[in-house]
Scaffold this motif. Sequence first.
Motif, short mmCIF file in Angstrom:
data_model
loop_
_atom_site.label_atom_id
_atom_site.label_comp_id
_atom_site.label_asym_id
_atom_site.label_seq_id
_atom_site.Cartn_x
_atom_site.Cartn_y
_atom_site.Cartn_z
N THR A 60 63.30 59.68 91.55
CA THR A 60 62.56 58.88 90.57
C THR A 60 62.06 59.74 89.41
O THR A 60 61.63 59.21 88.39
N THR A 61 62.15 61.07 89.55
CA THR A 61 61.77 61.93 88.44
C THR A 61 62.91 61.94 87.43
O THR A 61 64.06 62.14 87.80
N SER A 62 62.56 61.72 86.19
CA SER A 62 63.64 61.75 85.20
C SER A 62 63.80 63.17 84.65
O SER A 62 62.85 63.95 84.65
N THR A 63 64.99 63.49 84.22
CA THR A 63 65.23 64.78 83.58
C THR A 63 64.99 64.57 82.08
O THR A 63 65.63 63.72 81.46
N ILE A 188 67.82 60.03 82.80
CA ILE A 188 67.81 61.02 81.72
C ILE A 188 67.08 60.44 80.52
O ILE A 188 67.38 59.33 80.07
N LYS A 189 66.12 61.19 80.07
CA LYS A 189 65.43 60.82 78.83
C LYS A 189 65.74 61.89 77.81
O LYS A 189 65.89 63.07 78.14
N ILE A 190 65.86 61.48 76.58
CA ILE A 190 66.24 62.44 75.56
C ILE A 190 65.19 62.40 74.44
O ILE A 190 64.71 61.34 74.06
C1 LIG Z 1 59.43 63.41 81.09
O1 LIG Z 1 58.77 62.68 80.07
C2 LIG Z 1 57.96 61.61 80.58
C3 LIG Z 1 57.39 60.92 79.38
O2 LIG Z 1 58.35 60.73 78.48
C4 LIG Z 1 56.85 62.15 81.51
O3 LIG Z 1 56.12 61.10 82.02
C5 LIG Z 1 57.52 62.93 82.61
O4 LIG Z 1 56.53 63.54 83.40
C6 LIG Z 1 58.41 64.03 82.04
N1 LIG Z 1 59.14 64.66 83.11
C7 LIG Z 1 59.28 65.96 83.18
C8 LIG Z 1 60.07 66.50 84.35
O5 LIG Z 1 58.84 66.69 82.31
#
Ligand SMILES: *[C@@H]1O[C@H](CO)[C@@H](O)[C@H](O)[C@H]1NC(C)=O
Length: 902
Positions: A60-63, A188-190
Amino acid sequence: MTPKCLPPSVMPAVVIFLILMPAVCSAIKVNCSQPNQPALLEALRPVFNLSSIRPVMNMTTSTNITTLFTMYGILGVDEKAQLLLTYLWLHYWWMNEFVSWDPIQCGTDRISLPKSLFWVPDIVINEFMDENRAPSVPYMYLHSNGRMHEAKPVRVVSSCNLDIYTFPFDIQNCTMTFNSYIHFASDIKISLGRDAVTITQISRDVMTTMGEWELLDITANDNQEEHNDDYIDELKFHVRVRRRATLYVVNLLIPSCFLITVDLFSFLLPPQNVDRSSFKMTLILGYTVFLLIMNDLLPITGNTIPLINVFFSICLALMVASLLETILITNLLCGSADFSPVPRLIQVLVLQILGRLVCMPQKTKRPGDSEMKPNFVVAQQKPDGKLSEEMGPVDKSLQELRSLGKNLQAIRLQVEKLGGSQGSEDWIQRCPRKVKPAKVLFICIISVLMHAPCSSVMLNCSQPNLPSLLEALQPVFNLSSIRPVMNASTPTIVSIDFTLVSILGVDEKAQVLKTYIWQTLRWRNEFVRWDPEQCGTSRITIPRKLLWVPDIVINEFMEKNSAPFVPYSYLYSDGLVIDDQPVRVVSSCNLNIYTFPFDIQNCSLSFNSYVHRLTAMQLDLSSNVSDILKHSKKVMTTMGEWELVGLTVNSYILPAGGEELYQEMRFFVSVRRRATLYVVNLLIPSCFLITVDLFSFLLPPQNIDRSLFKMTLILGYTVFLLIMNDLLPVTGNTIPLINVFLCLCLALMAASLLETILITNLLCGSVHYSPVPRWIRVFVLHILGRLVRLPPKPRDREDTVTRNPAAQEMKVSSLVAEDSEVSQQKGPLDKEMVWQELRSLGSDLQAICLQVEQRLGESQTSEDWIQVAFIIDRLLFSFYILFISVSFITIIIIWMQSNNTS
Ligand SMILES: *[C@@H]1O[C@H](CO)[C@@H](O)[C@H](O)[C@H]1NC(C)=O
Ligand SMILES: *[C@@H]1O[C@H](CO)[C@@H](O)[C@H](O)[C@H]1NC(C)=O
Ligand SMILES: *[C@@H]1O[C@H](CO)[C@@H](O)[C@H](O)[C@H]1NC(C)=O
Ligand SMILES: *[C@@H]1O[C@H](CO)[C@@H](O)[C@H](O)[C@H]1NC(C)=O
Ligand SMILES: *[C@@H]1O[C@H](CO)[C@@H](O)[C@H](O)[C@H]1NC(C)=O
């Protein structure tokens, strides 16, 4: 739970993994034995085994990927294919949760290692249409806190909706969308690492090339709209580039302004003295060459026609109009003698109203003019008469006779001079005749020279995190070489879906269609199943190469897929695999170019398994065709030459040799050519040229060198044929209608040129011809002549015209003789003188008669020939008008039909 259906050989491996797993998954901090690089590499080794999964512990953690780029160069813009070519230095940063170390313990806070040892994100530029031809960089940096840094050069060939309306002063706004190709936003977030203003500033400083394009600015907008989980996070950049127009101005606009100025000044050429029409024709020839350049430079887009093209076309139209007017004027100047008087309507409208408008008032007719001259002559003679009154009647008659003789001598001198020039004319005519054989030989030599040229396996995860899931999947990866079914007789059902992103073009010569598609394949892997609760996730992205992938190919594919490579696929907990990748399709297609440029091409894309038969693999469609079409039309942003008009699908079961069958899913893609620019650049100018050729029949062949004019026209026409030859393929079955049309036009032009040469020959040389043979006289003068409303001139009137002057002269001479007899009554000296005077008078008259008779006799045979020439001229003219009107109506009907089918 233990695996139920796994083959026995896999069992020990699974057991080993189950033992090893805890050791791997807790490896968050790496311990180095010594503070040097080899010790660090040794310590990092367990991390390398995790390279196929996204480096997070909890799914569930996004990269979060931070990106920035520097634009190093703008290589160019391809207006035809609607592409922008740029060279970028790309940087990505992200966190790897599997690794971290103490910089003091290991002696360094970062290390560079090959990219292949780690997971790298599948970030693509959505508009990317071709393979990356930049040099590949194999290394990346790993920092002690787990931060990864990847940098690479990319040669971006991105599609861009180019607006060419203001060409060459255009500013293009191209979009580059950075996103992960298959990962959803939950994975994945960019985000942008630097603000866009700084990116622009650095790019400007770095850009060394001073090419055609100049970077204006780069703006970024982050798509932060919150949907459900299933959307893809993207980062959009808008790059604005401006064309440096100087060279276009110098090379295109200024010369064309010069040409127009020349055309304007050509109105100052006196049409009576100079062949203005030939001059203007040569100018139009120069202009068609400009149109040729424009055609090569500019794309064919459906929405807008560039302003510059409109400008050029209007200029050409004006030139053609002025040429037609010149032809009309020349016709009036040279042929008005044979016309009926100017009708009253035209007299009032043109001479009085229009004449005042352009400051050329009507010439006032002086009615006294014609009567003044005789009066003047009479007045001159009066003093003579007074003087002679004082002399005797014989002296008077002698005086009268002398003056008469003087006048006659003067006339004879004039006539003889004319006769002398007749002699020189004969010389001019005779000399070329002697040269003729040499000329024929010369032409022969030149022509000779010219020729030389399940029941699925339930996986067990020891911990609800990714590394443990990867370990659990290891046995499945070992089975990647076989079709993922337990029972070989169970067919794998593959669902196909695609989106047509762009139509890159059609190569008529090679008969290929170039498209760019996003292809999605879905199938079920019976070897995989896991409990989402136990493993912490319901889906995972893994490299495609670890799984079995169906061998779906597009039958028409002609080239390797040069689209950017996307290595990952999604694997779901129920065994569903979704494989998504971009494909640049270069497919062969039977192009029907009969109705070019109004053609609609219907190309097929046949998806089938290359080796698997129907018993092993079945194909299916995951969404219906109308949705695919709708989505494709929405995604397609470029307005290139081709427009998507339809998409249909058919499923075929075909024999594959022997008893076996295979299935094929055939999509039919209909694309229509946007013909506007072809009409503006090719058809309209060639229609103009044909109109000019049509009007050239009005040029009087006696006065103007019509053959030279027509030759220049044919030269201009060959330029069009040259463009056509570049555009169209050489196919055996059909010749495009437009080519047939252009060829027929050329044939007519050539025929009319030959006819003009013939007429010129008849007009100038018929004097020396034998009289018109009887059959030509009957066929041409009587039958064809009536057909074209040029009836033969009545012969008897001709006779009176030719014979009467001679007869009248005879009468005159006899009268003179009588007069002289009367004066014989005077003295012998006077008689002698009068007789002498009369004799010289008689010889003068005889000479004149001889000259006049010779002239009149010659013109009689030539007049028949000239009449033959005029009849042939008019006949060809009517043929021409008939052909042109029929072909124009045909072309307009075809165009209307192709526009209606949309
Ligand atoms: C990624 O960014 C989101 C907000 O955009 C934040 O909530 C999350 O903790 C961040 N994850 C990491 C691994 O930095
Ligand atoms: C690394 O060393 C620390 C003590 O310095 C120890 O607590 C930790 O368990 C070690 N980790 C591994 C993976 O050996
Ligand atoms: C990593 O993979 C190699 C083979 O590639 C294997 O020999 C080694 O045991 C694996 N290490 C771990 C910790 O799984
Ligand atoms: C460039 O185009 C995008 C949409 O295509 C628009 O949002 C943006 O404002 C444009 N940029 C400029 C500077 O016009
Ligand atoms: C993963 O993270 C989510 C929230 O971030 C949490 O609810 C869940 O318990 C975590 N799972 C594991 C196995 O740590």
